[in-house]
Write a protein that holds these residues in place. Structure first.
Motif, PDB file in Angstrom:
ATOM      1  N   GLU A 419       0.867  -1.180   0.000  1.00  0.00           N
ATOM      2  CA  GLU A 419       0.000   0.000   0.000  1.00  0.00           C
ATOM      3  C   GLU A 419       0.898   1.223   0.000  1.00  0.00           C
ATOM      4  N   MET A 451      -3.852   2.330  -1.839  1.00  0.00           N
ATOM      5  CA  MET A 451      -4.972   1.651  -1.188  1.00  0.00           C
ATOM      6  C   MET A 451      -6.210   1.647  -2.081  1.00  0.00           C
ATOM      7  N   LYS A 454      -5.682  -0.750  -4.942  1.00  0.00           N
ATOM      8  CA  LYS A 454      -5.697  -2.124  -4.444  1.00  0.00           C
ATOM      9  C   LYS A 454      -7.127  -2.577  -4.163  1.00  0.00           C
TER      10      LYS A 454
END
Length: 493
Positions: A419, A451, A454
């Motif tokens: 991240e 983040m 992801k």
């Protein structure tokens, strides 16, 4: 009639085939002693030229030749010294706490920044705000809004431009701004943007819009080839707003073509000094491709940006192509993989890695890193698609997990590491993007952006099917044959 046909075959065997073999011999000598391609590519070309002489001859004529490369890009290289002094200054400040916005970036990622400064003159900017797009309708709504608000200039550089609904809408907006006195330039690729007819551009040109095409296509009489394509997708509005990513200009990118809908891609809109890096890239490419007046590095194109507490995102804009000595795009991918401590999430429509990428992914997976690769479930380029399957099969044994995207077509070119960092741009994970195409990616060293990307990846997994060794083993023998043949010639793709 049969006699005439037999005579033609005899003539071909007696005269044409020997001539092709002789020319292929010259091509082979060129590949080995003049072009000095990689051993893998050299072997593949020699096999194509001698085992499939006619097909090999045609392939090399349109795809393979590169012995004029230094001459072709000499003019372009003369412009690429523009950032040297700034880079030298940044290198001194990188580890000396002179750039306070980098306090959240680890020394390991600062080393990556330094590497890309050295190899690609990729300056580090830290005052950026980024908006992520994964749907073409949202991306083009934002782009059209920015175009319609432009006051000084609009610079668009796209690999593909189509004469369809969104193509006409974009050029209608460009034409309107050109009539209003805004400087408007569109740079298309000589192959990918060659579809629209002259009538498509007529209103735009009459309004004062400027147009250029990057490098002639395979239909060009003097230099027939499909290599060295400008695969970049960049838009710069007034030097303040920039767009970069995987979307071209066409209805399929907005999920309007049923065969490929819904279309899944990734792009970002950037505000901040990273836009200046995109502007430099556009100017360099325009000055190489345009036959008109060159764009000077005028202050009007680099207005800067207002400092804002909301703009704290460190970023580098990295470009690669056959005019670069090293492969900065591939090197950035390799470096990101090597820096992973938890996860590596990759999305790409085309996966034809070289040995260095294969080794990096394999070693990361064997080290306990969660390595995942997502690719389409249906091909738009059959050879590339089946070759990708063969490489995926090899990585599964090392613990890499792979998925096919079943909800339409995925065209995103991204990597998210832990991240901590992410890359979004035009470069696929294949040898063409690493060696033959001109590409540009935005690398963002930011926890929040990583983040978000992801999380979008994890949502995409809900509409994917995992490629397991058992699933690959159960494929029909004809599919396995396609994979083997495609992989054999993948260095040529």
């Amino acid at each position: 009639m049969i006699i005439i046909f037999a005579d033609l075959i005899e003539f071909a065997n007696d005269f044409i085939v020997p001539i092709i073999y002789f020319i292929n011999m010259l091509f082979a000598l060129t590949v080995v002693f003049i072009e000095r391609k990689s051993p893998t590519a050299t072997t593949a070309w020699l096999m194509a030229l001698f085992l499939l002489p006619v097909i090999g001859f045609i392939l090399y004529l349109f795809v393979g030749q590169s012995f004029h490369r230094d001459r072709m890009f000499r003019v372009k290289k003369e412009y690429d010294e523009a950032m040297t002094n700034l880079i030298e200054s940044q290198k001194k400040d990188l580890f000396s706490h002179q750039i306070p916005q980098l306090h959240t970036v680890s020394d390991a990622y600062k080393r990556m920044m330094l590497m890309l400064m050295e190899s690609n003159r990729a300056i580090v900017t830290t005052d950026n705000a980024v908006r992520i797009f994964t749907d073409g309708n949202d991306k083009f709504a934002a782009l059209l809004e920015a175009i319609r608000k432009a006051e000084d200039h609009i610079h668009l550089e796209y690999y593909i431009l189509k004469d369809d609904e969104i193509g006409r809408e974009v050029f209608s907006a460009l034409t309107e701004r050109a009539k209003a006195g805004v400087t408007v330039r569109f740079l298309g690729d000589g192959l990918g943007a060659a579809g629209p007819k002259r009538s498509f551009f007529a209103p735009y040109l009459e309004a004062g819009g400027e147009l250029a095409f990057f490098f002639p296509s395979l239909l060009h009489i003097r230099h027939p080839r499909i290599n060295y394509r400008n695969h970049r997708k960049i838009a710069v509005i007034d030097g303040k707003i920039g767009f970069i990513g995987g979307f071209n200009i066409g209805d399929d990118y907005l999920s309007r073509v049923p065969e490929w809908a819904p279309w899944r891609d990734t792009a970002v809109m950037v505000e901040g000094h990273a836009v200046s890096s995109m502007q430099i890239r556009f100017i360099l490419d325009w000055n190489y491709a345009s036959k008109g007046e060159l764009i000077e590095f005028s202050p009007r194109y680099f207005p800067g940006s207002n400092d804002s507490a909301e703009r704290l995102l460190p970023m580098q804009v990295v470009s690669g192509g056959p005019d670069t000595y090293w492969n900065p795009i591939k090197e950035s991918y390799l470096k990101l993989i090597s820096l992973a401590t938890e996860s590596v999430y990759i999305q790409t429509p085309y996966f034809i890695p070289d040995e260095s990428i294969m080794d990096a992914l394999r070693m990361a997976a064997l080290s306990g890193i969660d390595v995942r690769i997502m690719m389409p479930s249906k091909p738009d380029h059959f050879f590339v698609y089946w070759a990708g399957y063969s490489y995926i099969a090899q990585l599964l044994d090392a613990g890499v997990r792979a998925y096919t995207y079943d909800h339409g077509f995925i065209h995103a070119k991204t990597i998210v590491v832990d991240e901590a960092a992410a890359s979004v741009g035009s470069a696929n994970w294949d040898v063409r993007s690493f060696r033959l195409n001109f590409e540009t990616n935005a690398i963002m060293y930011d926890h929040q952006i990583a983040m978000v990307l992801k999380e979008k990846y994890r949502l995409d997994l809900d509409v994917c099917t995992e490629l397991t060794p058992e699933r690959l083993a159960a494929l029909p023998w004809m599919i396995k044959l396609k994979q083997s043949v495609s992989r054999l010639f993948s260095p040529l793709l």
